[in-house]
Design a protein around this motif. Structure first.
Motif, mmCIF file in Angstrom:
data_model
loop_
_atom_site.group_PDB
_atom_site.id
_atom_site.type_symbol
_atom_site.label_atom_id
_atom_site.label_comp_id
_atom_site.label_asym_id
_atom_site.label_seq_id
_atom_site.Cartn_x
_atom_site.Cartn_y
_atom_site.Cartn_z
ATOM 1 N N VAL A 336 0.843 -1.206 0.000
ATOM 2 C CA VAL A 336 0.000 0.000 0.000
ATOM 3 C C VAL A 336 0.876 1.254 0.000
ATOM 4 C CG1 VAL A 336 -1.713 1.317 1.313
ATOM 5 C CG2 VAL A 336 -1.923 -1.174 1.114
ATOM 6 N N ALA A 337 1.900 1.274 0.849
ATOM 7 C CA ALA A 337 2.753 2.461 0.950
ATOM 8 C C ALA A 337 3.522 2.720 -0.340
ATOM 9 C CB ALA A 337 3.726 2.300 2.115
ATOM 10 N N ALA A 347 12.636 -0.843 -2.492
ATOM 11 C CA ALA A 347 13.461 -0.035 -1.590
ATOM 12 C C ALA A 347 12.981 -0.185 -0.148
ATOM 13 C CB ALA A 347 13.431 1.424 -2.013
ATOM 14 N N MET A 348 11.669 -0.121 0.059
ATOM 15 C CA MET A 348 11.153 -0.268 1.421
ATOM 16 C C MET A 348 11.372 -1.678 1.953
ATOM 17 S SD MET A 348 7.625 1.937 1.660
ATOM 18 C CE MET A 348 6.847 1.131 0.244
ATOM 19 N N ALA A 349 11.152 -2.688 1.113
ATOM 20 C CA ALA A 349 11.349 -4.062 1.563
ATOM 21 C C ALA A 349 12.807 -4.308 1.939
ATOM 22 C CB ALA A 349 10.894 -5.038 0.484
ATOM 23 N N ALA A 350 13.730 -3.786 1.137
ATOM 24 C CA ALA A 350 15.152 -3.950 1.444
ATOM 25 C C ALA A 350 15.517 -3.238 2.746
ATOM 26 C CB ALA A 350 16.004 -3.426 0.294
ATOM 27 N N GLN A 375 10.800 6.514 6.205
ATOM 28 C CA GLN A 375 11.930 7.040 5.440
ATOM 29 C C GLN A 375 11.501 7.435 4.039
ATOM 30 O OE1 GLN A 375 15.725 5.054 5.817
ATOM 31 N NE2 GLN A 375 16.194 5.397 3.651
ATOM 32 N N LEU A 376 10.702 6.595 3.378
ATOM 33 C CA LEU A 376 10.261 6.933 2.023
ATOM 34 C C LEU A 376 9.299 8.117 2.048
ATOM 35 C CD1 LEU A 376 10.496 6.182 -0.954
ATOM 36 C CD2 LEU A 376 8.530 4.668 -0.660
ATOM 37 N N GLU A 381 8.381 14.012 0.999
ATOM 38 C CA GLU A 381 8.195 15.354 1.564
ATOM 39 C C GLU A 381 9.268 16.305 1.043
ATOM 40 O OE1 GLU A 381 7.049 17.181 5.914
ATOM 41 O OE2 GLU A 381 8.353 15.420 5.817
ATOM 42 N N ARG A 382 10.495 15.810 0.969
ATOM 43 C CA ARG A 382 11.585 16.659 0.454
ATOM 44 C C ARG A 382 11.333 17.065 -0.993
ATOM 45 N NH1 ARG A 382 15.230 12.583 2.769
ATOM 46 N NH2 ARG A 382 15.963 13.266 4.813
#
Length: 475
Positions: A336-337, A347-350, A375-376, A381-382
């Protein structure tokens, strides 16, 4: 590894964000459900156009899509699909050109260099078994000539080629390869070139197009005679971070005639924002050859969970990591994210796998997934802040960075599904570039990335519904 990782220690090996290029990788990791559910059948349409163009007029197309949506992998599928008629030359703007200072003539010289080299390769290695004749190379060398060294090289190529068969014939081809190596070295570090020389070469680019076209025609003729194939160029990464947007726009708009006039089958990947910009009508291929590879939605237009597409995205993750490496519900949270973006997902899974590994766990648990999601979300946001690369014309006629308030208002409008929200303007282009706004289903409807929905909720720009939850977010 060509099978799902079964331990957290192996997760990094299967979660690489690099595209699937080899047949074995595609067989192991590609999920056909993703293509079926996206809609548009992009690879099928590209393959159909190329098959019809074989032995005919050059086929040119543009492929767009957010970074991480899988464009390079889909191009690998295209290459396999048309392998019976085309030999593929894959080129990268980031790898082969200077990403900040490349020029249109660099693209032509790179194509000439690579197709000449590939044509000379043995038939069993995909070439024609013989190099193009020296007459087809001399004009390109002459155009490039910028001093005594290159001019001398041209004369030596011509003189040795005129000697015919035997050692001299091999020598001229060796010198031709040396010339192309010199050219490739210069284009890789184009920022050090003199501006005067760049302007002079641009003024003569029509001559280079004609010379390269003669070379391409010869290389295609040799390849058809050897195997019945033609050359197909897949030119990627003009949409990647680090590639100058100004130089990309100059190539595809200001110097679009270079692409229109070069006699080659080519598929380019370009920034999705350029495809939706005011310059879109000036792009060098017709609209019916501009393809968008849409994101894989995890919510529908009413912000309800889209079960079938989530299953497909989970299947992609399951091909990389064994399901038992996730505590209950954690794989679904990452799906979902990610907003259906595979690069985000990997990237999130790693990140989560490394977090679990470092604390000595055997599974990705809630805290690991939450840390990766946070983190993602911070990265998104950046990207939403003011940037000199995201500009609009202010009321006084001056160009200024787009204020965050304008971006936030448009995001809320897209979230609500307002009809005017999808009308292209600099604000929408900026949000597409930042991947804050996603395009779905080949039907050109837009949604807000789930992590950006979270940010809008935190900023109280979107009000929670009954139960304190805003639909369409990651939490």
């Amino acid at each position: 590894m060509l099978s799902p990782a079964t331990t957290l220690d192996d997760a990094y090996q299967t979660l690489s964000p690099r595209p699937l290029l080899a047949a074995a990788e595609l067989a192991a990791f590609y999920c056909a459900q993703i293509d079926d559910l996206r809609g548009g059948r992009v690879v099928d349409r590209l393959a159909l156009g190329l098959r019809r163009a074989h032995a005919g007029a050059p086929y040119k197309a543009l492929l767009m899509g957010h970074a991480g949506v899988g464009k390079s992998t889909e191009l690998a599928r295209l290459a396999a699909r048309v392998a019976g008629q085309f030999r593929v030359v894959r080129l990268s703007a980031g790898e082969h050109l200077d990403p900040i200072s490349f020029q249109p003539f660099d693209l032509l010289l790179l194509m000439a260099s690579e197709v000449a080299r590939r044509t000379a390769q043995p038939v069993g290695e995909g070439g024609a078994g013989e190099p193009p004749g020296p007459a087809f190379l001399e004009d390109v060398v002459d155009w490039y000539a910028r001093g005594e060294e290159v001019s001398t090289q041209r004369r030596e190529i011509g003189a040795q080629a005129a000697a015919g068969a035997g050692p001299a014939a091999g020598e001229w081809w060796a010198r031709a390869l040396g010339f192309f190596a010199q050219v490739r070295g210069e284009m890789k570090y184009a920022s050090v070139r003199e501006e005067k020389r760049v302007r002079y070469r641009l003024s003569r680019i029509d001559d280079l197009v004609q010379s390269v076209n003669r070379l391409l025609a010869q290389c295609n003729s040799l390849l058809r005679r050897a195997s019945g194939h033609e050359w197909l160029f897949l030119f990627e990464d003009f949409d990647k971070a680090g590639i100058s947007p100004e130089r990309t726009q100059a190539l595809f708009v200001t110097y679009g005639n270079v692409i229109r006039e070069v006699d080659a089958h080519i598929v380019f990947t370009i920034p999705i924002a350029l495809g939706y910009s005011s310059q879109a009508n000036a792009l060098p291929v017709p609209r019916d050859r501009q393809f968008v590879l849409p994101d894989t939605m995890v919510f529908d237009q009413q912000h309800r969970p889209h079960a079938a597409r989530r299953v497909a995205v989970r299947a992609v993750l399951g091909a990389r990591l064994a399901p038992e490496l996730f505590a209950a519900g954690q794989a679904e949270r990452l799906v979902v994210a990610s907003g259906g973006n595979l690069r985000n997902l990997f990237a999130m899974a790693a990140n989560a796998a490394d977090g679990a590994l470092l604390r000595g766990a055997a599974q990705i648990e809630a805290d690991d997934a939450s840390g990766a999601i946070r983190q993602l979300r911070t990265d998104y946001e950046r990207q939403l802040g003011e940037s000199p690369y995201d500009q609009e014309i202010a009321g006084d006629g001056q160009r200024r960075p787009i204020a965050y308030e304008s971006k936030a208002n448009r995001l809320c409008s897209v979230y609500r599904g307002d009809a005017e929200a999808k009308i292209p303007d600099p604000v929408l282009y900026a949000l597409l570039r930042a991947r804050a706004v996603q395009e779905f289903n080949g039907e050109r409807w837009f949604g807000v990335h789930p992590l950006v929905v979270d940010l809008l909720v935190q900023q109280r720009r979107l009000a929670p519904e009954i139960g304190g939850v805003v639909a369409g977010g990651s939490e």
